[in-house]
Design a protein around this motif. Structure first.
Motif, PDB file in Angstrom:
ATOM      1  N   GLY A   1       0.810  -1.204   0.000  1.00 23.54           N
ATOM      2  CA  GLY A   1       0.000   0.000   0.000  1.00 23.54           C
ATOM      3  C   GLY A   1       0.846   1.257   0.000  1.00 23.54           C
ATOM      4  O   GLY A   1       0.580   2.210  -0.742  1.00 23.54           O
ATOM      5  N   LYS A   2       1.887   1.257   0.842  1.00 25.92           N
ATOM      6  CA  LYS A   2       2.761   2.430   0.928  1.00 25.92           C
ATOM      7  C   LYS A   2       3.527   2.643  -0.366  1.00 25.92           C
ATOM      8  O   LYS A   2       3.652   3.785  -0.850  1.00 25.92           O
ATOM      9  N   LEU A   3       4.050   1.572  -0.950  1.00 26.36           N
ATOM     10  CA  LEU A   3       4.802   1.696  -2.195  1.00 26.36           C
ATOM     11  C   LEU A   3       3.924   2.228  -3.326  1.00 26.36           C
ATOM     12  O   LEU A   3       4.359   3.050  -4.141  1.00 26.36           O
ATOM     13  N   THR A   4       2.683   1.756  -3.388  1.00 26.83           N
ATOM     14  CA  THR A   4       1.762   2.219  -4.431  1.00 26.83           C
ATOM     15  C   THR A   4       1.456   3.706  -4.270  1.00 26.83           C
ATOM     16  O   THR A   4       1.497   4.476  -5.245  1.00 26.83           O
ATOM     17  N   ALA A   5       1.153   4.108  -3.051  1.00 26.74           N
ATOM     18  CA  ALA A   5       0.849   5.519  -2.790  1.00 26.74           C
ATOM     19  C   ALA A   5       2.064   6.396  -3.070  1.00 26.74           C
ATOM     20  O   ALA A   5       1.941   7.474  -3.681  1.00 26.74           O
ATOM     21  N   ASP A   6       3.236   5.945  -2.653  1.00 29.05           N
ATOM     22  CA  ASP A   6       4.457   6.727  -2.873  1.00 29.05           C
ATOM     23  C   ASP A   6       4.746   6.891  -4.361  1.00 29.05           C
ATOM     24  O   ASP A   6       5.226   7.939  -4.809  1.00 29.05           O
ATOM     25  N   LYS A   7       4.462   5.838  -5.135  1.00 31.17           N
ATOM     26  CA  LYS A   7       4.709   5.899  -6.576  1.00 31.17           C
ATOM     27  C   LYS A   7       3.856   6.977  -7.234  1.00 31.17           C
ATOM     28  O   LYS A   7       4.351   7.793  -8.024  1.00 31.17           O
ATOM     29  N   ILE A   8       2.561   6.992  -6.908  1.00 29.26           N
ATOM     30  CA  ILE A   8       1.667   7.995  -7.500  1.00 29.26           C
ATOM     31  C   ILE A   8       2.038   9.393  -7.025  1.00 29.26           C
ATOM     32  O   ILE A   8       2.086  10.347  -7.814  1.00 29.26           O
ATOM     33  N   SER A   9       2.311   9.535  -5.731  1.00 32.38           N
ATOM     34  CA  SER A   9       2.654  10.846  -5.170  1.00 32.38           C
ATOM     35  C   SER A   9       3.942  11.393  -5.781  1.00 32.38           C
ATOM     36  O   SER A   9       4.050  12.589  -6.081  1.00 32.38           O
ATOM     37  N   MET A  10       4.921  10.518  -5.978  1.00 33.89           N
ATOM     38  CA  MET A  10       6.207  10.949  -6.543  1.00 33.89           C
ATOM     39  C   MET A  10       6.049  11.449  -7.982  1.00 33.89           C
ATOM     40  O   MET A  10       6.581  12.501  -8.352  1.00 33.89           O
ATOM     41  N   VAL A  11       5.289  10.702  -8.785  1.00 34.16           N
ATOM     42  CA  VAL A  11       5.088  11.099 -10.180  1.00 34.16           C
ATOM     43  C   VAL A  11       4.290  12.398 -10.258  1.00 34.16           C
ATOM     44  O   VAL A  11       4.588  13.276 -11.075  1.00 34.16           O
ATOM     45  N   ALA A  12       3.275  12.537  -9.397  1.00 26.80           N
ATOM     46  CA  ALA A  12       2.465  13.758  -9.388  1.00 26.80           C
ATOM     47  C   ALA A  12       3.303  14.969  -8.995  1.00 26.80           C
ATOM     48  O   ALA A  12       3.131  16.062  -9.553  1.00 26.80           O
ATOM     49  N   LYS A  13       4.216  14.771  -8.064  1.00 29.41           N
ATOM     50  CA  LYS A  13       5.082  15.867  -7.643  1.00 29.41           C
ATOM     51  C   LYS A  13       6.075  16.227  -8.726  1.00 29.41           C
ATOM     52  O   LYS A  13       6.323  17.407  -9.018  1.00 29.41           O
ATOM     53  N   GLN A  14       6.639  15.212  -9.374  1.00 29.32           N
ATOM     54  CA  GLN A  14       7.676  15.441 -10.376  1.00 29.32           C
ATOM     55  C   GLN A  14       7.143  16.083 -11.648  1.00 29.32           C
ATOM     56  O   GLN A  14       7.757  17.019 -12.193  1.00 29.32           O
ATOM     57  N   PHE A  15       5.990  15.602 -12.117  1.00 29.66           N
ATOM     58  CA  PHE A  15       5.499  16.051 -13.417  1.00 29.66           C
ATOM     59  C   PHE A  15       4.362  17.070 -13.340  1.00 29.66           C
ATOM     60  O   PHE A  15       4.111  17.790 -14.306  1.00 29.66           O
ATOM     61  N   LEU A  16       3.660  17.122 -12.212  1.00 30.58           N
ATOM     62  CA  LEU A  16       2.530  18.050 -12.088  1.00 30.58           C
ATOM     63  C   LEU A  16       2.753  19.100 -11.011  1.00 30.58           C
ATOM     64  O   LEU A  16       1.947  20.022 -10.872  1.00 30.58           O
ATOM     65  N   ASP A  17       3.826  18.930 -10.246  1.00 29.99           N
ATOM     66  CA  ASP A  17       4.127  19.814  -9.115  1.00 29.99           C
ATOM     67  C   ASP A  17       2.958  19.840  -8.125  1.00 29.99           C
ATOM     68  O   ASP A  17       2.575  20.884  -7.609  1.00 29.99           O
ATOM     69  N   LEU A  18       2.394  18.645  -7.889  1.00 28.77           N
ATOM     70  CA  LEU A  18       1.268  18.521  -6.967  1.00 28.77           C
ATOM     71  C   LEU A  18       1.657  17.631  -5.789  1.00 28.77           C
ATOM     72  O   LEU A  18       2.341  16.621  -5.967  1.00 28.77           O
ATOM     73  N   ASP A  19       1.215  18.019  -4.607  1.00 35.12           N
ATOM     74  CA  ASP A  19       1.361  17.167  -3.432  1.00 35.12           C
ATOM     75  C   ASP A  19       0.072  16.370  -3.257  1.00 35.12           C
ATOM     76  O   ASP A  19      -0.979  16.939  -2.954  1.00 35.12           O
ATOM     77  N   ILE A  20       0.140  15.068  -3.469  1.00 38.58           N
ATOM     78  CA  ILE A  20      -1.031  14.203  -3.362  1.00 38.58           C
ATOM     79  C   ILE A  20      -0.835  13.287  -2.155  1.00 38.58           C
ATOM     80  O   ILE A  20      -0.171  12.247  -2.253  1.00 38.58           O
ATOM     81  N   PRO A  21      -1.371  13.648  -1.012  1.00 41.28           N
ATOM     82  CA  PRO A  21      -1.180  12.810   0.175  1.00 41.28           C
ATOM     83  C   PRO A  21      -2.016  11.532   0.105  1.00 41.28           C
ATOM     84  O   PRO A  21      -3.071  11.494  -0.534  1.00 41.28           O
ATOM     85  N   ALA A  22      -1.523  10.503   0.748  1.00 43.88           N
ATOM     86  CA  ALA A  22      -2.272   9.252   0.844  1.00 43.88           C
ATOM     87  C   ALA A  22      -2.987   9.210   2.181  1.00 43.88           C
ATOM     88  O   ALA A  22      -2.363   9.407   3.227  1.00 43.88           O
ATOM     89  N   LEU A  23      -4.291   8.978   2.140  1.00 45.99           N
ATOM     90  CA  LEU A  23      -5.038   8.823   3.383  1.00 45.99           C
ATOM     91  C   LEU A  23      -4.700   7.475   4.011  1.00 45.99           C
ATOM     92  O   LEU A  23      -4.655   7.340   5.229  1.00 45.99           O
ATOM     93  N   GLY A  24      -4.453   6.462   3.163  1.00 45.31           N
ATOM     94  CA  GLY A  24      -4.094   5.149   3.686  1.00 45.31           C
ATOM     95  C   GLY A  24      -4.479   4.047   2.721  1.00 45.31           C
ATOM     96  O   GLY A  24      -4.664   4.286   1.527  1.00 45.31           O
ATOM     97  N   TYR A  25      -4.624   2.847   3.245  1.00 42.90           N
ATOM     98  CA  TYR A  25      -4.884   1.693   2.404  1.00 42.90           C
ATOM     99  C   TYR A  25      -5.759   0.690   3.154  1.00 42.90           C
ATOM    100  O   TYR A  25      -5.882   0.709   4.366  1.00 42.90           O
ATOM    101  N   VAL A  26      -6.387  -0.186   2.372  1.00 43.96           N
ATOM    102  CA  VAL A  26      -7.278  -1.211   2.925  1.00 43.96           C
ATOM    103  C   VAL A  26      -6.755  -2.568   2.464  1.00 43.96           C
ATOM    104  O   VAL A  26      -6.536  -2.795   1.279  1.00 43.96           O
ATOM    105  N   LEU A  27      -6.562  -3.464   3.418  1.00 43.14           N
ATOM    106  CA  LEU A  27      -6.038  -4.793   3.101  1.00 43.14           C
ATOM    107  C   LEU A  27      -7.058  -5.634   2.324  1.00 43.14           C
ATOM    108  O   LEU A  27      -8.260  -5.521   2.545  1.00 43.14           O
ATOM    109  N   ASP A  28      -6.553  -6.441   1.402  1.00 42.63           N
ATOM    110  CA  ASP A  28      -7.409  -7.383   0.683  1.00 42.63           C
ATOM    111  C   ASP A  28      -7.955  -8.392   1.696  1.00 42.63           C
ATOM    112  O   ASP A  28      -7.207  -8.932   2.507  1.00 42.63           O
TER     113      ASP A  28
END
Length: 290
Positions: free
Chosen positions: A202-229
């Motif tokens: 969950g953390k790796l997935t959220a970090d991946k999206i947040s990193m790309v959004a910051k790098q290419f869109l200059d946006l801070d996209i925080p993760a509220l969290g994740y839900v286990l399968d």
């Protein structure tokens, strides 16, 4: 036996409209693709928030595949269409499920696109009555960035983007964020990663999206969290009972409870309680008229 309408009247009579800066907060829940558990998450998150003592209402705004009532095993008699046609008031189209309030989906949101100015004013006046009577309104939208979903995202106070760790779901979730950003709209996004095999995923997935959004869109996209399968989620769907009610001690239920706690903690740290129902409706109407 107390009927539905009388029960709702009593519920709202116990709650006076909010005063001062405290207003109803509007949250849109969306996803880049279908099948990621968006509606199920919305329902169970709202139920858990309601059990914390907040008054919560869900609009089923998925025009094509409205299914919140199916997840609850409910058969609502009225929906937004009956309000727009002036057959029922806002209070009469609201249904209650374990004290969670909801307005069923249907053709009502499509009718919004064809309202006259007079009918639009009636709609605004009716829906604005909710302001202060509920703490949160969630709009459960359709998957993907349709024109209708875009309007809800832009008009809301914040937007939850639901995704899973699957590459296609991640790509589509990022696509929604990118498209809205490229339109120069200031939107507060929060990520929820659903159906993760473990916390690290969950953390790796959220970090991946947040990193790309910051790098290419200059946006801070925080993760509220994740839900286990969790197998209990599909079991609850088959029973047509929300998993936080059917299996309150399951891994998924505990994860949603943690997300609600994080959400409320973040809200306590800011003075922004939301812009209110009328502000949301004003923005929505401007978008409808464009």
């Amino acid at each position: 036996m107390v009927d539905q309408a009388q029960g709702l009247r009593e519920l709202f009579q116990t709650r006076q409209p909010a005063e001062g800066n405290h207003t109803t907060r509007i949250i849109t829940v969306t996803s880049g693709k279908g099948g990621v558990g968006k509606s199920n998450f919305t329902l169970n998150f709202a139920l858990t928030l309601q059990r914390r003592g907040y008054k919560v209402l869900i609009f089923d705004a998925d025009i094509g595949l409205a299914n919140l009532d199916v997840l609850m095993g409910e058969t609502p008699r009225y929906n937004l269409y009956h309000l727009l046609k002036r057959q029922k008031t806002i209070w009469e189209i609201i249904h209650r499920y374990y004290d969670l309030l909801y307005i069923a989906g249907g053709s009502g949101f499509q009718e919004l696109l064809r309202l006259s100015e007079q009918d639009l004013e009636h709609f605004v006046n009716e829906v604005n009555k909710l302001n202060g009577h509920v703490d949160y309104i969630f709009f459960d939208t359709g998957a993907g960035l349709s024109k209708e979903t875009l309007r809800f995202i832009i008009a809301s106070d914040e937007t939850f983007v639901i995704t899973t760790p699957e590459p296609t779901a991640i790509t589509d979730a990022y696509a929604i964020i990118k498209m809205v950003s490229n339109m120069n709209y200031d939107v507060e996004f929060r990520l929820i990663i659903n159906r993760v095999s473990e916390r690290r995923e969950g953390k790796l997935t959220a970090d991946k999206i947040s990193m790309v959004a910051k790098q290419f869109l200059d946006l801070d996209i925080p993760a509220l969290g994740y839900v286990l399968d969790d197998i209990h989620v599909s079991k609850a769907v088959k029973r047509q009972v929300p998993f936080t009610i059917a299996y309150p001690h399951s891994a998924a239920s505990k994860a949603v409870s943690e997300l609600v706690d994080q959400f409320l903690s973040a809200r306590e740290q800011t003075a922004d309680s939301g812009r209110g129902v009328r502000s949301f409706l004003s923005r929505m109407i401007r978008l409808l008229q464009n």
